[in-house]
Design an enzyme around this catalytic site. Sequence first.
Site, PDB file in Angstrom:
ATOM      1  N   LYS A   3      -7.856  15.495  19.773  1.00  0.00           N
ATOM      2  CA  LYS A   3      -7.231  16.303  20.821  1.00  0.00           C
ATOM      3  C   LYS A   3      -8.243  17.286  21.401  1.00  0.00           C
ATOM      4  O   LYS A   3      -8.838  18.078  20.688  1.00  0.00           O
ATOM      5  CB  LYS A   3      -6.034  17.065  20.243  1.00  0.00           C
ATOM      6  N   ASP A  17      -5.276  26.327  26.210  1.00  0.00           N
ATOM      7  CA  ASP A  17      -3.850  26.021  26.272  1.00  0.00           C
ATOM      8  C   ASP A  17      -3.046  27.290  26.536  1.00  0.00           C
ATOM      9  O   ASP A  17      -2.850  28.106  25.638  1.00  0.00           O
ATOM     10  CB  ASP A  17      -3.396  25.371  24.962  1.00  0.00           C
ATOM     11  N   LYS A  77       2.890  30.380  26.657  1.00  0.00           N
ATOM     12  CA  LYS A  77       2.855  30.984  25.330  1.00  0.00           C
ATOM     13  C   LYS A  77       2.919  32.512  25.431  1.00  0.00           C
ATOM     14  O   LYS A  77       2.508  33.096  26.437  1.00  0.00           O
ATOM     15  CB  LYS A  77       1.540  30.623  24.621  1.00  0.00           C
ATOM     16  N   ASP A  97      -8.241  24.962  20.818  1.00  0.00           N
ATOM     17  CA  ASP A  97      -7.294  23.850  20.794  1.00  0.00           C
ATOM     18  C   ASP A  97      -7.973  22.512  21.030  1.00  0.00           C
ATOM     19  O   ASP A  97      -7.308  21.479  21.078  1.00  0.00           O
ATOM     20  CB  ASP A  97      -6.194  24.077  21.844  1.00  0.00           C
ATOM     21  N   ASP A 118       4.409  22.912  26.562  1.00  0.00           N
ATOM     22  CA  ASP A 118       3.510  23.390  25.506  1.00  0.00           C
ATOM     23  C   ASP A 118       3.382  22.377  24.369  1.00  0.00           C
ATOM     24  O   ASP A 118       2.688  22.634  23.392  1.00  0.00           O
ATOM     25  CB  ASP A 118       4.008  24.732  24.964  1.00  0.00           C
ATOM     26  N   ARG A 149       0.332  16.072  22.162  1.00  0.00           N
ATOM     27  CA  ARG A 149       0.801  14.717  21.855  1.00  0.00           C
ATOM     28  C   ARG A 149       0.769  13.824  23.080  1.00  0.00           C
ATOM     29  O   ARG A 149       0.683  12.598  22.944  1.00  0.00           O
ATOM     30  CB  ARG A 149       2.192  14.786  21.232  1.00  0.00           C
TER      31      ARG A 149
END
Length: 520
Positions: free
Chosen positions: A286, A291, A298, A309, A368, A372
């Site tokens: 990833k 992010d 967030k 991240d 968020d 995935r």
Amino acid sequence: MWRTERALPEVVVAPGRLADCTFLNADEVEVVVLPVAPGPEEEDGLEPRHGTIDAAVRYGIDLAELAERADFDGKAGEAHVIDLPRPHRAGTSLPWAGLPERVVLLGLGRGTVGDMRKAGAALARRTRGRGRVLTTATGTDTPAHQRAFVEGYLLGAYRSPTQGTGEPAPAPAEQLVLLGSHDEAAVEAAVLAARGTWLARDLTNAPANIANPAWVADVAARLGAEEGLEVEVRDAAALRRDGFGGILAVGSGSGSEPRLVTVGYTPVDDAGNVVADARHVVLVGKGITYDTGGIDVKPRTSMVTMKTDMAGAAVVLATVIGAARSRSPHRVTAVLPLAENHVDGASYRPADVLRLYDGTTVEVGNTDAEGRLVLADALAYAGKQLSPDVVVDVATLTGAAILGLGPHHAALYASDDALATTLESAAGRTGERVWRMPLVEDYESAVTSSAVADLRNVPAESVGGGSIVAALFLQHFAGEQPWAHLDIAGPSIADKDKHEVPAGATGFGVRLLLDALDQL
């Protein structure tokens, strides 16, 4: 300019014993490091280890008495510095005249592999700013213990690059000399593993205003080319052409366009011929270079560390380069889906439906839960285009993994027991700890409950087990070959130095994966 691939401190092996070492003098050695351990559990006191008695004889002092006077107990990761005095009057001769005046007593604890790694890290921290450091700590140990000590030393010597203009922190000692009989292959393996971990740390620590997707892709291409690896970089136009709907959606709100990078190593035999029957291991990492959470933004405090991240991408890049340098018998390909999850008028939204690389449609339940989505694209691509025999993905994926396992274990999911065992065994040897988690079939409906798409990236209503649900989502794209997922959200970053782990990015996973490659 953010530096990567920095030179590690030099580690050399010198045969012989401290009793007759010809270069043990203050002109050539600045610090002598001697190993000690706690005495037997039923007894008080310290137990001198290899070379310590020889040193006491050469120096003419009772080192154990000095240590006990300072309440030094020999635990792993502890060190006691003794600065010997110089003579007050000219012509006065002291027993240690001409010898290095700084002696460090280094605790080895019970001498386990983990203790040796802690001891090496403690040595690195207590000898910063010095020249040549000599130690007998590993002179009689097994290759595994010697490797752990050198790894600990090199990992503990790490400091993040800085753009600060003030006085720099003291550098690691210029050279570490391992005195005694050593397995040079073990030392070389430790250096290679630590070098890969330093690279992953440097990449992950880079500020997001530097380390955007294009920058990470350029670094990957440069490092891959230097090792003679096959590199392919897809820009945003190529991603649109080829249908990478997840990566494009996540990156849509950023001024820095996304990328997909593949870096491939193919083994050759001594004659330079490609090893035709090599197993193909694909590593997917990833690579969210920053992010914000997207429209589901967030909290500010949760955003502070989000430059890290992309730790998974850094780890798999460092691993494929390490595989090439070690001449792994396996074919290894790293796949890096790189995007920045930002907020603007072009950002993807909750309730959007995305079409991913393999044609699967996904309803966005939360912007968020972007990791995935990019992993799903990359996993689907790996399955359709790379013909893998084994797939492992690495990601800072869920806060749920931290809640369940804390900051020191990665959550391990696997479709294959043998692959899981390989990774668990590697974790035991490297000290990068994992805990196998179940792929609970009862939670599958949380992923497949969308009324408008094939899947949802998060369930409409929480069923708990957030890390499990994320792994179940990824499993839809992982293919039929053995697959494992490492959720490294907890151990990928540390808030303070502890033994071989530094504050900031830890590089967790590089040594584990390199060890696992050796065992496949």
